[in-house]
Design an enzyme around this catalytic site. Sequence first.
Site, PDB file in Angstrom:
ATOM      1  N   ASP A 129       0.848  -1.190   0.000  1.00  0.00           N
ATOM      2  CA  ASP A 129       0.000   0.000   0.000  1.00  0.00           C
ATOM      3  C   ASP A 129       0.882   1.238   0.000  1.00  0.00           C
ATOM      4  OD1 ASP A 129      -2.416  -1.329   0.081  1.00  0.00           O
ATOM      5  OD2 ASP A 129      -2.633  -1.203   2.255  1.00  0.00           O
ATOM      6  N   ARG A 169      -0.851  -0.776  -8.807  1.00  0.00           N
ATOM      7  CA  ARG A 169      -2.235  -0.379  -8.504  1.00  0.00           C
ATOM      8  C   ARG A 169      -2.289   1.149  -8.540  1.00  0.00           C
ATOM      9  NH1 ARG A 169      -3.673  -1.928  -2.648  1.00  0.00           N
ATOM     10  NH2 ARG A 169      -4.040  -3.969  -3.556  1.00  0.00           N
TER      11      ARG A 169
HETATM   12  P1  FDA Z   1     -13.998   9.093  -5.743  1.00  0.00           P
HETATM   13  O1  FDA Z   1     -14.041   8.856  -4.266  1.00  0.00           O
HETATM   14  O2  FDA Z   1     -13.577  10.434  -6.250  1.00  0.00           O
HETATM   15  O3  FDA Z   1     -15.417   8.736  -6.308  1.00  0.00           O
HETATM   16  C1  FDA Z   1     -15.677   8.953  -7.691  1.00  0.00           C
HETATM   17  C2  FDA Z   1     -17.046   8.458  -8.042  1.00  0.00           C
HETATM   18  O4  FDA Z   1     -17.138   7.047  -7.767  1.00  0.00           O
HETATM   19  C3  FDA Z   1     -18.162   9.074  -7.262  1.00  0.00           C
HETATM   20  O5  FDA Z   1     -18.517  10.333  -7.784  1.00  0.00           O
HETATM   21  C4  FDA Z   1     -19.236   8.032  -7.451  1.00  0.00           C
HETATM   22  O6  FDA Z   1     -19.803   8.134  -8.721  1.00  0.00           O
HETATM   23  C5  FDA Z   1     -18.460   6.745  -7.374  1.00  0.00           C
HETATM   24  N1  FDA Z   1     -18.450   6.241  -6.004  1.00  0.00           N
HETATM   25  C6  FDA Z   1     -17.464   6.332  -5.097  1.00  0.00           C
HETATM   26  N2  FDA Z   1     -17.828   5.755  -3.940  1.00  0.00           N
HETATM   27  C7  FDA Z   1     -19.066   5.286  -4.117  1.00  0.00           C
HETATM   28  C8  FDA Z   1     -20.004   4.603  -3.290  1.00  0.00           C
HETATM   29  N3  FDA Z   1     -19.734   4.291  -2.012  1.00  0.00           N
HETATM   30  N4  FDA Z   1     -21.203   4.259  -3.820  1.00  0.00           N
HETATM   31  C9  FDA Z   1     -21.511   4.589  -5.084  1.00  0.00           C
HETATM   32  N5  FDA Z   1     -20.678   5.255  -5.916  1.00  0.00           N
HETATM   33  C10 FDA Z   1     -19.473   5.592  -5.439  1.00  0.00           C
HETATM   34  N6  FDA Z   1      -5.369   5.138  -1.296  1.00  0.00           N
HETATM   35  C11 FDA Z   1      -4.103   5.406  -0.881  1.00  0.00           C
HETATM   36  O7  FDA Z   1      -3.776   6.559  -0.638  1.00  0.00           O
HETATM   37  N7  FDA Z   1      -3.202   4.376  -0.752  1.00  0.00           N
HETATM   38  C12 FDA Z   1      -3.498   3.093  -1.048  1.00  0.00           C
HETATM   39  O8  FDA Z   1      -2.649   2.216  -0.917  1.00  0.00           O
HETATM   40  C13 FDA Z   1      -4.817   2.810  -1.503  1.00  0.00           C
HETATM   41  N8  FDA Z   1      -5.195   1.535  -1.835  1.00  0.00           N
HETATM   42  C14 FDA Z   1      -6.406   1.332  -2.434  1.00  0.00           C
HETATM   43  C15 FDA Z   1      -6.734   0.082  -2.928  1.00  0.00           C
HETATM   44  C16 FDA Z   1      -7.911  -0.106  -3.626  1.00  0.00           C
HETATM   45  C17 FDA Z   1      -8.210  -1.449  -4.194  1.00  0.00           C
HETATM   46  C18 FDA Z   1      -8.803   0.988  -3.820  1.00  0.00           C
HETATM   47  C19 FDA Z   1     -10.074   0.825  -4.602  1.00  0.00           C
HETATM   48  C20 FDA Z   1      -8.518   2.208  -3.293  1.00  0.00           C
HETATM   49  C21 FDA Z   1      -7.333   2.409  -2.584  1.00  0.00           C
HETATM   50  N9  FDA Z   1      -7.027   3.638  -2.041  1.00  0.00           N
HETATM   51  C22 FDA Z   1      -5.748   3.871  -1.596  1.00  0.00           C
HETATM   52  C23 FDA Z   1      -8.076   4.671  -1.881  1.00  0.00           C
HETATM   53  C24 FDA Z   1      -8.106   5.623  -3.059  1.00  0.00           C
HETATM   54  O9  FDA Z   1      -6.969   6.440  -3.061  1.00  0.00           O
HETATM   55  C25 FDA Z   1      -9.341   6.526  -3.009  1.00  0.00           C
HETATM   56  O10 FDA Z   1      -9.300   7.309  -1.852  1.00  0.00           O
HETATM   57  C26 FDA Z   1     -10.647   5.779  -3.051  1.00  0.00           C
HETATM   58  O11 FDA Z   1     -10.605   4.695  -3.912  1.00  0.00           O
HETATM   59  C27 FDA Z   1     -11.767   6.720  -3.540  1.00  0.00           C
HETATM   60  O12 FDA Z   1     -11.473   7.193  -4.825  1.00  0.00           O
HETATM   61  P2  FDA Z   1     -12.282   6.790  -6.143  1.00  0.00           P
HETATM   62  O13 FDA Z   1     -11.284   6.577  -7.234  1.00  0.00           O
HETATM   63  O14 FDA Z   1     -13.158   5.647  -5.871  1.00  0.00           O
HETATM   64  O15 FDA Z   1     -13.068   8.077  -6.528  1.00  0.00           O
END
Ligand code: FDA
Length: 309
Positions: A135, A185
Amino acid sequence: MLRRVLLTAARSNRIKRTVVRAPLSRGMIDRFVAGESLEDAMVATRQLVAHGLLVSIDRLGESTTDGVQAQATADAYVQLLDAIAAAGLSEFAEVSLKLSSLGQALMSDGEQIALDHARTVCAAAKAAGTTVTLDMEDHTTTDATLGALRQLRADFPDVGAVLQAYLRRTESDCRDLAGEGSRIRLCKGAYREPSSVAYQAQAEVDLSYVRCLRVLMHGKGYPMVATHDPRLVAIAAAMALQAGRERNEYEYQMLFGVRPDEQRRLATRGEKVRVYLPYGTEWYPYLTRRLAERPANLAFFLRAVASRR
Ligand code: FDA
């Protein structure tokens, strides 16, 4: 504003003590965390695998400043990997690992201690027939984590790493890490970072994500597209096609409890989808970061607290 407050709360021991003691509904924690025990993690893993999903299991814990605790974390990961192998799940489940949980922040020699423990975990993963992904934590640890990655890959080339699109440096890191077999990732990034190192506007982060993804998709490595963002999922699919990648040459990754229907929909379509599955007692900072990401999660959290009054 709310995001900043929550991300600050994630690091506050005083707020942590208050929240951990609050009579929260188990439902709130259970939505994002598999449970507290190794057995809970294995049960949840089996259920996800039964739905055609892959899993990366994270034993919750971070910012360890105690050598005994760091050793205990390494031991727990070895036990977890043994359990994955014993359950015949090595093909479907790997582990995600925070170097800070292995002592990276220890005052003297923390980086070396964390690296030594990480080697032990990687060796256990190899013996179990599966992989480890490191991570990525806040930007003060990026260089150390990528340094550890390089050293671990000398013996364990399949160790994966996370890059965060909100960091200004990440497009360049993607170029450096897009080589043959490199498992990367790509996520947006979950910590509170200053504008000197990170894009602040969501639109800028999204654009950076697309630029980074293009580098990874057109590179020779194995991109792991970690986002719940429907636009980025669609862009990733188009880029994979354009880059001539088969469906087994990249994967989507989402967090346990976030858009589970979408996880299954993609898997049903034949895509590789891996769910990041945390378990353990140290859920507070992880849960607070999830709340910061989405106001709807916060409403769910507050409803859970109110329902106990
Ligand atoms: P974001 O939160 O901006 O959401 C974008 C859109 O996605 C929303 O507008 C909505 O449409 C949809 N959406 C999001 N959540 C939803 C929900 N609950 N229900 C419905 N729709 C939803 N970070 C880090 O700093 N270090 C790390 O090592 C990791 N590791 C990691 C592993 C994995 C497998 C994932 C998926 C994520 C991480 N993260 C992470 C977290 C990452 O940095 C981030 O904070 C979250 O994934 C949220 O970002 P999104 O890309 O989902 O977009």
